[in-house]
Design a protein around this motif. Structure first.
Motif, PDB file in Angstrom:
ATOM      1  N   ASP A   1       0.845  -1.269   0.078  1.00  0.00           N
ATOM      2  CA  ASP A   1      -0.116  -0.005  -0.086  1.00  0.00           C
ATOM      3  C   ASP A   1       0.830   1.228   0.164  1.00  0.00           C
ATOM      4  N   PHE A   2       1.782   1.204   0.794  1.00  0.00           N
ATOM      5  CA  PHE A   2       2.829   2.415   0.999  1.00  0.00           C
ATOM      6  C   PHE A   2       3.653   2.798  -0.289  1.00  0.00           C
ATOM      7  N   LEU A   3       4.023   1.716  -0.932  1.00  0.00           N
ATOM      8  CA  LEU A   3       4.911   1.747  -2.073  1.00  0.00           C
ATOM      9  C   LEU A   3       3.815   2.297  -3.430  1.00  0.00           C
ATOM     10  N   GLN A   4       2.612   1.906  -3.481  1.00  0.00           N
ATOM     11  CA  GLN A   4       1.614   2.339  -4.404  1.00  0.00           C
ATOM     12  C   GLN A   4       1.356   3.733  -4.368  1.00  0.00           C
ATOM     13  N   LEU A   5       1.026   3.985  -2.988  1.00  0.00           N
ATOM     14  CA  LEU A   5       0.687   5.658  -2.540  1.00  0.00           C
ATOM     15  C   LEU A   5       1.893   6.436  -3.214  1.00  0.00           C
ATOM     16  N   HIS A   6       3.082   5.890  -3.138  1.00  0.00           N
ATOM     17  CA  HIS A   6       4.140   6.886  -3.769  1.00  0.00           C
ATOM     18  C   HIS A   6       4.701   6.484  -5.122  1.00  0.00           C
ATOM     19  N   ASN A   7       4.075   5.595  -5.786  1.00  0.00           N
ATOM     20  CA  ASN A   7       4.333   5.105  -7.053  1.00  0.00           C
ATOM     21  C   ASN A   7       5.913   4.697  -7.200  1.00  0.00           C
ATOM     22  N   ALA A   8       6.231   4.060  -6.002  1.00  0.00           N
ATOM     23  CA  ALA A   8       7.568   3.374  -6.194  1.00  0.00           C
ATOM     24  C   ALA A   8       7.709   2.025  -6.100  1.00  0.00           C
ATOM     25  N   THR A   9       8.817   1.546  -6.976  1.00  0.00           N
ATOM     26  CA  THR A   9       9.118   0.132  -7.406  1.00  0.00           C
ATOM     27  C   THR A   9      10.511  -0.261  -7.110  1.00  0.00           C
ATOM     28  N   PRO A  10      10.777  -0.270  -5.812  1.00  0.00           N
ATOM     29  CA  PRO A  10      12.017  -0.652  -5.453  1.00  0.00           C
ATOM     30  C   PRO A  10      12.390  -2.265  -6.062  1.00  0.00           C
ATOM     31  N   THR A  11      13.403  -2.414  -6.414  1.00  0.00           N
ATOM     32  CA  THR A  11      13.873  -3.696  -6.949  1.00  0.00           C
ATOM     33  C   THR A  11      13.627  -4.875  -5.623  1.00  0.00           C
ATOM     34  N   ALA A  12      13.803  -4.637  -4.582  1.00  0.00           N
ATOM     35  CA  ALA A  12      13.967  -5.572  -3.213  1.00  0.00           C
ATOM     36  C   ALA A  12      13.568  -4.619  -2.143  1.00  0.00           C
ATOM     37  N   THR A  13      13.103  -5.110  -1.037  1.00  0.00           N
ATOM     38  CA  THR A  13      12.796  -4.598   0.326  1.00  0.00           C
ATOM     39  C   THR A  13      13.411  -5.390   1.521  1.00  0.00           C
ATOM     40  N   ILE A  14      13.643  -5.073   2.444  1.00  0.00           N
ATOM     41  CA  ILE A  14      14.227  -5.641   3.580  1.00  0.00           C
ATOM     42  C   ILE A  14      13.820  -4.721   4.767  1.00  0.00           C
ATOM     43  N   GLY A  15      13.525  -5.340   5.933  1.00  0.00           N
ATOM     44  CA  GLY A  15      13.162  -4.512   7.295  1.00  0.00           C
ATOM     45  C   GLY A  15      14.405  -3.378   7.389  1.00  0.00           C
ATOM     46  N   HIS A  16      15.329  -4.267   7.633  1.00  0.00           N
ATOM     47  CA  HIS A  16      16.673  -3.354   8.366  1.00  0.00           C
ATOM     48  C   HIS A  16      17.941  -4.007   7.254  1.00  0.00           C
ATOM     49  N   LEU A  17      18.817  -3.264   6.895  1.00  0.00           N
ATOM     50  CA  LEU A  17      20.028  -3.836   6.215  1.00  0.00           C
ATOM     51  C   LEU A  17      20.823  -4.905   7.103  1.00  0.00           C
ATOM     52  N   ARG A  18      20.970  -5.966   6.657  1.00  0.00           N
ATOM     53  CA  ARG A  18      21.567  -7.018   7.342  1.00  0.00           C
ATOM     54  C   ARG A  18      22.308  -8.235   6.416  1.00  0.00           C
TER      55      ARG A  18
END
Length: 291
Positions: free
Chosen positions: A274-291
């Motif tokens: 929902d958040f990504l659609q709201l901002h028309n964002a299309t990240p290649t991948a998502t992670i909670g925190h960099l690890r």
């Protein structure tokens, strides 16, 4: 829907270099995140190049000193590109005149240093009524102030037709457990009041041109865009900047968007979508925190 990964190592082999954001990804302004450091160390040890790409209004050398102070080792990264350096080059070009009114804390004074950019010696910091333009590196006191505190300054500046150079397009960052306003919030407010604001950091092109140039110097060769990954927690800066430049991106949902994406260890998949659609964002991948 973006791919949610558990560890950076799931995708890191696809890239020769990363453009990694600082606040919210590598550190919180007070200390580095151990898991993020380990992830970048593993990437570096595997032959990857780590370039820290930050909307800090400070020069590269000042950012390196700041990172030293909070415990980020210099051997973690090979290069740094800052919004400040990109904006400093624009200011040195004379496009904003020679007399400027500086909005920002005195700790940002290195922005005007001419050691590495000699033409900055021509720039004078003057009172508002003598200024050709405004240079904004932040709030005078980001611990207590909000953009509303600048209404009178912006009214006078707009009436005089002054342009504003924004050295940090970030709206807010998290300093420890506290969220504070940045220069981008003031530039946005000035524009909404009818003034003209100019940006040189993420998501705008100048900082990516600088990053690519410094990456080439660090690598000793040109690295193709398809082999560069942008890592960041700012949906309107890090992720949109990557999209604008046609670069892959890894969205850190547990930073600025932690509440909206209900991120603890990992984001809530539906809230994230929902958040990504709201901002028309299309990240290649998502992670909670960099690890």
């Amino acid at each position: 829907m973006t791919r949610i990964i558990e560890h950076f190592s799931e995708i890191s082999a696809n890239y020769d270099a990363v453009f990694c954001d600082l606040w919210g990804c590598l550190h919180n302004g007070k200390r580095p995140f151990d898991a993020a450091v380990k992830a970048l160390e593993a990437f570096r040890d595997g032959g990857g190049i780590v370039l820290l790409l930050t909307n800090s209004p400070r020069p590269k050398v000042s950012v390196e000193t700041q990172l030293d102070g909070i415990g980020v080792a210099r051997d973690l990264y090979q290069e740094v590109a800052t919004s400040g350096d990109s904006a400093r080059s624009a200011l040195a070009s004379g496009s904003f005149g020679t007399n400027v009114f500086h909005i920002g804390p005195e700790r940002d004074a290195p922005f005007f240093a001419s050691d590495d950019i000699p033409d900055l010696a021509k720039i004078n910091r003057v009172p508002l009524d003598q200024a050709d333009s405004i240079v904004c590196t932040g709030l005078f006191d980001d611990q207590t102030e909000t953009p509303d505190d600048y209404a009178a300054i912006f009214l006078e500046a707009k009436n005089r037709g002054l342009d504003l150079l924004c050295a940090n397009p970030d709206i807010q960052v998290d300093l420890g457990d506290k969220r504070i306003f940045c220069a981008g919030a003031l530039a946005k407010d000035y524009t909404e009041r009818g003034g003209a604001s100019h940006y040189f950091g993420k998501p705008h092109a100048p900082i990516y041109d600088l990053a690519r140039n410094r990456l080439t110097q660090a690598a000793g060769r040109v690295i193709d865009d398809k082999n560069i990954l942008c890592i960041g927690d700012g949906i309107l800066t890090d992720i949109m900047g990557a999209q604008n430049e046609d670069l892959d991106s890894l969205f850190i949902s547990g930073g600025l968007a932690a509440a909206e994406t209900e991120t603890n260890l990992q984001p809530n998949a539906q809230k994230l979508d929902d958040f990504l659609q709201l901002h028309n964002a299309t990240p290649t991948a998502t992670i909670g925190h960099l690890r």
